[in-house]
Design a protein around this motif. Sequence first.
Motif, PDB file in Angstrom:
ATOM      1  N   SER A 337       0.919  -1.214  -0.052  1.00  0.00           N
ATOM      2  CA  SER A 337       0.005   0.188  -0.019  1.00  0.00           C
ATOM      3  C   SER A 337       0.831   1.214  -0.064  1.00  0.00           C
ATOM      4  O   SER A 337       1.874   1.187   0.724  1.00  0.00           O
ATOM      5  N   SER A 372      -2.923  -1.036  -2.495  1.00  0.00           N
ATOM      6  CA  SER A 372      -3.840   0.214  -2.305  1.00  0.00           C
ATOM      7  C   SER A 372      -2.727   1.252  -2.452  1.00  0.00           C
ATOM      8  O   SER A 372      -1.820   1.561  -1.699  1.00  0.00           O
ATOM      9  N   ASP A 390      -5.219  -6.158  -3.677  1.00  0.00           N
ATOM     10  CA  ASP A 390      -6.252  -4.916  -3.492  1.00  0.00           C
ATOM     11  C   ASP A 390      -5.537  -3.868  -4.200  1.00  0.00           C
ATOM     12  O   ASP A 390      -4.261  -3.319  -3.592  1.00  0.00           O
ATOM     13  N   SER A 392      -6.853  -0.657  -4.659  1.00  0.00           N
ATOM     14  CA  SER A 392      -7.712   0.470  -4.466  1.00  0.00           C
ATOM     15  C   SER A 392      -6.627   1.648  -4.271  1.00  0.00           C
ATOM     16  O   SER A 392      -5.802   1.708  -3.668  1.00  0.00           O
ATOM     17  N   PHE A 412     -10.456  -0.020  -6.002  1.00  0.00           N
ATOM     18  CA  PHE A 412     -11.278   0.930  -5.560  1.00  0.00           C
ATOM     19  C   PHE A 412     -10.570   2.302  -5.734  1.00  0.00           C
ATOM     20  O   PHE A 412      -9.728   2.472  -5.032  1.00  0.00           O
ATOM     21  N   LYS A 413     -11.593   3.061  -6.252  1.00  0.00           N
ATOM     22  CA  LYS A 413     -10.841   4.675  -6.633  1.00  0.00           C
ATOM     23  C   LYS A 413      -9.472   4.514  -6.928  1.00  0.00           C
ATOM     24  O   LYS A 413      -8.501   5.401  -6.784  1.00  0.00           O
ATOM     25  N   ARG A 434     -13.128  -6.340  -8.203  1.00  0.00           N
ATOM     26  CA  ARG A 434     -13.587  -5.144  -7.865  1.00  0.00           C
ATOM     27  C   ARG A 434     -13.041  -3.908  -8.389  1.00  0.00           C
ATOM     28  O   ARG A 434     -11.811  -3.745  -7.882  1.00  0.00           O
ATOM     29  N   ARG A 436     -14.131  -0.800  -8.116  1.00  0.00           N
ATOM     30  CA  ARG A 436     -14.850   0.368  -7.548  1.00  0.00           C
ATOM     31  C   ARG A 436     -14.275   1.642  -7.525  1.00  0.00           C
ATOM     32  O   ARG A 436     -13.040   1.771  -7.055  1.00  0.00           O
TER      33      ARG A 436
END
Length: 578
Positions: A337, A372, A390, A392, A412-413, A434, A436
């Motif tokens: 991340s 992320s 992930d 995001s 995500f975003k 996902r 999103r």
Amino acid sequence: MHWYKSKQWRISTIIIGVWLLLIFIVCTQGSPVHAQDKKSSFIELGTATVQATPTEDPTVTALNKEKLAQEVKQLENQNEPDSLSWVRTNASIFLSTFVVVIGGLVGLWRWRADRKEAQDKDLEDRKADREKRAEERFQSAVIGLGDEKEGAQIGAAILLRTFLRKGYEQFYVQTFDLAVAHLRLQRTSNPQQNIDTPPLTTLSQALIMVFKEAYPLARSQMEGENKLLDASYIQLDNANLGAADLQRALLQQASMRNIKLYFATLNQAILFKANLSGADIQNSDLSEARLALANLSRATLFQVKLREADLLEANLSEADLRGADLRHAFCPRANLSKANLSKASSHMGDQSEGSLSKDSYKNADLRNADLSDADLSEADLSEADLSGADLSGATLSACKLIKAQFCLAMFFKGELQTITNDVSEAKLKAGKARFRGIEVLRVKLSGAHMKGADLTGARLIRTDLRNADLSDARFNSAEFISVDLSGARLNGTNIEEALSWENSNLRDVKGLTKEQLVICKAKGAIIDEDETTCLSQTTDLHSTSSQNDAIQTPPIQVKSLTSNPDNNNLSSSISDPE
């Protein structure tokens, strides 16, 4: 020195004997010549005497002359050179001389052998004495490190470095073990270091230098024994180990916070659960290193070689991985991340021959990794496994995702935008990936398997999704601008929940109802004209029959869709044309 004087006297005696023998030989060779001279003079004298006697009988005189002539002839024959007779005469002389010379050489050889033996013994005695004194000095260093006075400890640590010179090979491993042991003691004696990293003391710096220099020497001594030098649990916070050779080092659970390891060699090193947070490891070699559960948060890993490294559940949050080589790296459930994995950098300058190419993330295993807010700009993630990852808020500008796997991945975003991005053959199979809030600009996703993908709030601009499988995908509040979905499979989707289909191509799509196509057209989608005519006629017939019924059904309001983007049950409010 007594043996030296006695040997010298023996040599002098031999040399004098040889000289005396040579003098004797010369004198012996001169005596026959002298005898011959005497005989010649005697003959001459005798001849003169015979000539002086007048009364001698002529017969006697003739006989005497004949006898004298024979003697002269015999003497002449004796004086003629004869090699065989000369050899017979001087053979004994040469033989005796040869024997004397051989005896002298044998004596000389024995003297040299005795002298070498004595020298070897003297060297062994000196070596034993030096080893004894070195052992005493090493013991004093050990005692000094255990002293209560810091000055004595520092002096002992500096003294240890003298045992890393050539000739002290037997102390290499002991010196390494001693340095590691005292660096471990500093960790256990100061438990508050788990909260903060205090500056290095003079003693710590001296011990770290001993550790850095001793490890490669001790490793060379251990080659062939199939053993690892154990430096686990060592305390190296804030240490400077730039360009250190720590190949195959066992640094399990070592504390190495804010360490400087630039240009270091750490390939095949074991760093299981090691704490490298804030470490500067740029341009280092960590190929095949074991970094499972290691903490590399905020670490500088610029152009680091992590090929085939084990990063299982490693913490790489906020790490600088620009230009890092992650080919075939094993990174399941790794935390990346806010990490910077971008390839473009304004201060990288010209790439030298040894710099990394843009395929450095190929075949990387990033399953369930936390990416992320990571910056993956221009990263080559071709054939990478991002299943369950992930992403995001991740930036994937100009990245390559050819044959990448995104099964159950989450965007995500995030941001996925590029002019040249190629995500062809990307595997989002069984996806439920996902996306999103993700922004996708000019990305090629033709033929992608995105079944069950969650595109809630996503914004796709000029994206190629031809023949893609988007069955059961969710489009709540998504925006599609100039997206090509021709030939795509859209069975079971709620495509009508998207906010906009401006200038998007929905020709030849499969799995949509006529009502869904009408709604998408109203939102700017381009659909087949024959379907539009059929749909308009069906709508007119339906409205006419509705006017004759007692129950009035209100017409569909496209405006209400836009004003109420969270209406998930819109499809149920549309009457069935059948």
